[in-house]
Scaffold this motif. Structure first.
Motif, PDB file in Angstrom:
ATOM      1  N   LEU A 151       0.825  -1.202   0.000  1.00  0.00           N
ATOM      2  CA  LEU A 151       0.000   0.000   0.000  1.00  0.00           C
ATOM      3  C   LEU A 151       0.865   1.261   0.000  1.00  0.00           C
ATOM      4  O   LEU A 151       0.576   2.224  -0.712  1.00  0.00           O
ATOM      5  CB  LEU A 151      -0.939  -0.005   1.210  1.00  0.00           C
ATOM      6  N   PHE A 152       1.939   1.239   0.783  1.00  0.00           N
ATOM      7  CA  PHE A 152       2.868   2.376   0.836  1.00  0.00           C
ATOM      8  C   PHE A 152       3.457   2.658  -0.546  1.00  0.00           C
ATOM      9  O   PHE A 152       3.394   3.785  -1.039  1.00  0.00           O
ATOM     10  CB  PHE A 152       3.977   2.080   1.853  1.00  0.00           C
ATOM     11  N   SER A 154       2.435   1.591  -3.514  1.00  0.00           N
ATOM     12  CA  SER A 154       1.371   1.921  -4.469  1.00  0.00           C
ATOM     13  C   SER A 154       0.908   3.363  -4.304  1.00  0.00           C
ATOM     14  O   SER A 154       0.685   4.071  -5.296  1.00  0.00           O
ATOM     15  CB  SER A 154       0.170   0.984  -4.280  1.00  0.00           C
ATOM     16  N   SER A 155       0.775   3.795  -3.064  1.00  0.00           N
ATOM     17  CA  SER A 155       0.332   5.173  -2.794  1.00  0.00           C
ATOM     18  C   SER A 155       1.329   6.192  -3.320  1.00  0.00           C
ATOM     19  O   SER A 155       0.941   7.193  -3.926  1.00  0.00           O
ATOM     20  CB  SER A 155       0.128   5.392  -1.298  1.00  0.00           C
ATOM     21  N   THR A 156       2.620   5.941  -3.095  1.00  0.00           N
ATOM     22  CA  THR A 156       3.622   6.902  -3.570  1.00  0.00           C
ATOM     23  C   THR A 156       3.635   6.962  -5.093  1.00  0.00           C
ATOM     24  O   THR A 156       3.778   8.041  -5.671  1.00  0.00           O
ATOM     25  CB  THR A 156       5.033   6.573  -3.043  1.00  0.00           C
ATOM     26  N   MET A 158       1.089   6.411  -7.098  1.00  0.00           N
ATOM     27  CA  MET A 158      -0.115   7.151  -7.528  1.00  0.00           C
ATOM     28  C   MET A 158       0.039   8.649  -7.283  1.00  0.00           C
ATOM     29  O   MET A 158      -0.355   9.466  -8.116  1.00  0.00           O
ATOM     30  CB  MET A 158      -1.357   6.598  -6.830  1.00  0.00           C
ATOM     31  N   VAL A 159       0.617   9.024  -6.148  1.00  0.00           N
ATOM     32  CA  VAL A 159       0.809  10.441  -5.825  1.00  0.00           C
ATOM     33  C   VAL A 159       1.766  11.097  -6.822  1.00  0.00           C
ATOM     34  O   VAL A 159       1.497  12.193  -7.327  1.00  0.00           O
ATOM     35  CB  VAL A 159       1.319  10.602  -4.371  1.00  0.00           C
ATOM     36  N   THR A 162       0.111  11.349 -10.284  1.00  0.00           N
ATOM     37  CA  THR A 162      -0.893  12.419 -10.257  1.00  0.00           C
ATOM     38  C   THR A 162      -0.228  13.793 -10.314  1.00  0.00           C
ATOM     39  O   THR A 162      -0.647  14.648 -11.098  1.00  0.00           O
ATOM     40  CB  THR A 162      -1.776  12.301  -8.994  1.00  0.00           C
TER      41      THR A 162
END
Length: 184
Positions: A151-152, A154-156, A158-159, A162
């Motif tokens: 999750l960590f 994947s989140s970075t 995506m951020v 974006t």
């Protein structure tokens, strides 16, 4: 309870990746024409998180030399692909470190001695450095199969994607506005 050397190595690796991700995020936002307010704050966060990432990666590297399970030698740390443990993935981490180092040196120390075009090209080395550090951490980390770590990462991703899209769209709008302003 004290952490093991491995836990500190992994924590500092993840933390340095996080700081570098935030530095890239704020750097991309700072240059977006759609987000004109707080550019100075974005710049300060961009610069501070870049240096925090660099400091934590230095400690990460130093701890590798005293690890009980898989200690690295200085040459394994500074010479890409020379490590006994996961030579390819360790080497990608070493190359990422050097690219981040180049970006930091050219941005904060040598910037006044360089022309803008060269500086800008050097500065964009941060994106391949970030990708290499992502691959390094994701595939060399023994906890990379844990949901929180997935999750960590994947989140970075995506951020950053974006923020990159916001920046690219912002640049596109800016060029379009400039063309329209010239033709009027």
């Amino acid at each position: 309870m004290l952490f093991s050397t491995w836990e500190w190595i992994r924590l500092l690796g993840l933390l340095s990746y996080f700081y570098f991700s935030m530095s890239i995020f704020f750097g991309l936002l700072r240059k977006s024409s759609t987000l004109k307010s707080n550019k100075n704050l974005y710049f300060q966060l961009h610069q501070m998180s870049g240096w925090m990432g660099f400091i934590t990666v230095i400690v990460h590297l130093l701890l590798l030399m005293i690890d009980q399970y898989e200690p690295y030698t200085i040459s394994e740390i500074v010479l890409p692909f020379s490590a006994n443990y996961q030579a390819l993935l360790s080497g990608l981490g070493t190359i990422a470190f050097y690219l981040f180092l180049i970006v930091l040196l050219t941005s904060d120390i040598w910037i006044n001695k360089m022309n803008f075009s060269l500086w800008k090209k050097m500065h964009f080395l941060v994106l391949p450095a970030w990708i290499l550090s992502l691959i390094h951490g994701l595939f060399i980390g023994t906890d990379s199969n844990q949901m929180l770590v997935i999750l960590f990462y994947s989140s970075t991703v995506m951020v950053i994607i974006t923020a990159l899209l916001v920046r690219l769209m912002s640049d596109g709008f800016k060029k379009k506005d400039q063309k329209q302003g010239v033709s009027k």
